[in-house]
Scaffold this motif. Structure first.
Motif, PDB file in Angstrom:
ATOM      1  N   PRO A  55       0.791  -1.234   0.000  1.00 21.10           N
ATOM      2  CA  PRO A  55       0.000   0.000   0.000  1.00 21.10           C
ATOM      3  C   PRO A  55       0.823   1.283   0.000  1.00 21.10           C
ATOM      4  O   PRO A  55       0.492   2.238  -0.707  1.00 21.10           O
ATOM      5  CB  PRO A  55      -0.836  -0.125   1.279  1.00 21.10           C
ATOM      6  N   HIS A  56       1.907   1.317   0.766  1.00 21.64           N
ATOM      7  CA  HIS A  56       2.704   2.544   0.823  1.00 21.64           C
ATOM      8  C   HIS A  56       3.273   2.906  -0.543  1.00 21.64           C
ATOM      9  O   HIS A  56       3.262   4.064  -0.944  1.00 21.64           O
ATOM     10  CB  HIS A  56       3.843   2.395   1.845  1.00 21.64           C
ATOM     11  N   ARG A  57       3.734   1.887  -1.287  1.00 17.46           N
ATOM     12  CA  ARG A  57       4.336   2.139  -2.599  1.00 17.46           C
ATOM     13  C   ARG A  57       3.269   2.345  -3.656  1.00 17.46           C
ATOM     14  O   ARG A  57       3.407   3.218  -4.539  1.00 17.46           O
ATOM     15  CB  ARG A  57       5.254   0.973  -2.982  1.00 17.46           C
ATOM     16  N   VAL A  93       3.432  -5.398   6.721  1.00 18.20           N
ATOM     17  CA  VAL A  93       3.355  -4.669   5.451  1.00 18.20           C
ATOM     18  C   VAL A  93       3.139  -3.187   5.755  1.00 18.20           C
ATOM     19  O   VAL A  93       2.292  -2.830   6.580  1.00 18.20           O
ATOM     20  CB  VAL A  93       2.206  -5.217   4.584  1.00 18.20           C
ATOM     21  N   PRO A  94       3.898  -2.289   5.097  1.00 21.46           N
ATOM     22  CA  PRO A  94       3.728  -0.857   5.342  1.00 21.46           C
ATOM     23  C   PRO A  94       2.439  -0.304   4.730  1.00 21.46           C
ATOM     24  O   PRO A  94       2.146  -0.540   3.559  1.00 21.46           O
ATOM     25  CB  PRO A  94       4.951  -0.226   4.662  1.00 21.46           C
ATOM     26  N   VAL A  95       1.689   0.426   5.540  1.00 24.33           N
ATOM     27  CA  VAL A  95       0.527   1.169   5.055  1.00 24.33           C
ATOM     28  C   VAL A  95       0.998   2.512   4.489  1.00 24.33           C
ATOM     29  O   VAL A  95       0.555   2.961   3.434  1.00 24.33           O
ATOM     30  CB  VAL A  95      -0.488   1.394   6.198  1.00 24.33           C
ATOM     31  N   THR A  96       1.889   3.137   5.222  1.00 25.57           N
ATOM     32  CA  THR A  96       2.605   4.336   4.764  1.00 25.57           C
ATOM     33  C   THR A  96       4.083   4.086   5.068  1.00 25.57           C
ATOM     34  O   THR A  96       4.459   3.019   5.566  1.00 25.57           O
ATOM     35  CB  THR A  96       2.134   5.605   5.492  1.00 25.57           C
ATOM     36  N   ALA A 149       0.557  -3.756  11.533  1.00 27.23           N
ATOM     37  CA  ALA A 149       0.593  -4.131  12.953  1.00 27.23           C
ATOM     38  C   ALA A 149       0.423  -2.921  13.853  1.00 27.23           C
ATOM     39  O   ALA A 149      -0.145  -3.023  14.948  1.00 27.23           O
ATOM     40  CB  ALA A 149       1.902  -4.850  13.271  1.00 27.23           C
ATOM     41  N   ASP A 150       0.900  -1.760  13.401  1.00 25.85           N
ATOM     42  CA  ASP A 150       0.704  -0.531  14.181  1.00 25.85           C
ATOM     43  C   ASP A 150      -0.774  -0.146  14.230  1.00 25.85           C
ATOM     44  O   ASP A 150      -1.273   0.317  15.259  1.00 25.85           O
ATOM     45  CB  ASP A 150       1.520   0.615  13.574  1.00 25.85           C
ATOM     46  N   LEU A 151      -1.456  -0.321  13.110  1.00 26.46           N
ATOM     47  CA  LEU A 151      -2.904  -0.065  13.094  1.00 26.46           C
ATOM     48  C   LEU A 151      -3.626  -1.039  14.012  1.00 26.46           C
ATOM     49  O   LEU A 151      -4.520  -0.647  14.767  1.00 26.46           O
ATOM     50  CB  LEU A 151      -3.457  -0.200  11.673  1.00 26.46           C
ATOM     51  N   PHE A 152      -3.241  -2.314  13.950  1.00 25.13           N
ATOM     52  CA  PHE A 152      -3.884  -3.315  14.802  1.00 25.13           C
ATOM     53  C   PHE A 152      -3.710  -2.962  16.273  1.00 25.13           C
ATOM     54  O   PHE A 152      -4.625  -3.154  17.082  1.00 25.13           O
ATOM     55  CB  PHE A 152      -3.304  -4.706  14.533  1.00 25.13           C
ATOM     56  N   ALA A 153      -2.525  -2.470  16.623  1.00 25.97           N
ATOM     57  CA  ALA A 153      -2.270  -2.080  18.013  1.00 25.97           C
ATOM     58  C   ALA A 153      -3.167  -0.913  18.415  1.00 25.97           C
ATOM     59  O   ALA A 153      -3.662  -0.854  19.543  1.00 25.97           O
ATOM     60  CB  ALA A 153      -0.800  -1.701  18.183  1.00 25.97           C
TER      61      ALA A 153
END
Length: 202
Positions: free
Chosen positions: A68-70, A101-104, A110-114
């Motif tokens: 997604p980031h790319r 996987v990077p979102v940005t 995983a950061d979003l899930f947290a």
């Protein structure tokens, strides 16, 4: 209440099929926040076709089939992670690829899930390499304080691999979804019923 995030140990392992099976069995709506790649059937379209449940439109639909980031950079789209808040009530939310996987360029799934603090189901393939991929995924989620509901294995039976992943991690096995051929709503429902206990998702 059925409210889960579905992530995976890798891309292309079948977590969308599992998401469709879980949504179909529970009747919970489905949401994939970001779809990268629009040339083939999207994950939301797959779930709608197989599960017949309400599907919330993606927040971001990216043309380029990439992380997604790319994909967003190539498509000249700015992903605002503040817009990626799960809806209230029952829902199956599916990430993209694996948990890291990077979102940005500064935020991973995983950061979003947290941030969301919704129980996560880790989908793991049963092929060679799954022990390492699965344990790394679980460690990455735990390091961020992500609640893990359980493991769903995908593919042919690999009892030793499934047992050792669960044993070392302490994450319970929910079941294993075999390869389904032909794949349609009916065969998917039958496979889920035969291999998972619906009470484990209550």
């Amino acid at each position: 209440m059925t409210r889960f995030v579905v992530t995976g140990t890798d891309t292309g392992i079948g977590k969308t099929i599992f998401s469709a099976a879980l949504a179909q069995a529970t009747g919970a709506p489905y949401w994939k926040p970001i779809q990268s790649g629009l040339e083939e059937e999207t994950d939301s379209e797959t779930v709608a076709r197989l599960a017949g449940v309400p599907v919330r439109p993606e927040t971001y639909r990216l043309i380029t089939p990439a992380s997604p980031h790319r994909a967003a950079e190539i498509d000249n789209v700015n992903i605002d992670v503040e817009t990626l808040a799960p809806p209230p009530g029952e829902f199956i939310v599916e990430g993209a690829g694996g948990a890291l996987v990077p979102v940005t360029r500064t935020t991973l799934y995983a950061d979003l899930f947290a941030r969301w603090q919704i129980p996560v189901i880790v989908c793991a393939r049963t092929a060679l390499g799954t022990i390492n991929h699965s344990l790394l995924t679980i460690e990455a989620l735990r390091a961020r304080g992500v609640p893990i509901h359980g493991l769903a294995f995908l593919g042919d039976a690999a009892e030793d691999s499934e047992a050792i992943i669960s044993g070392i991690s302490g994450v319970r096995r929910l079941g294993r979804l075999p390869i389904i051929d032909p794949l349609n709503g009916e065969t998917l429902a039958e496979a889920f019923k035969a291999n998972f206990a619906l009470r484990d998702f209550a």
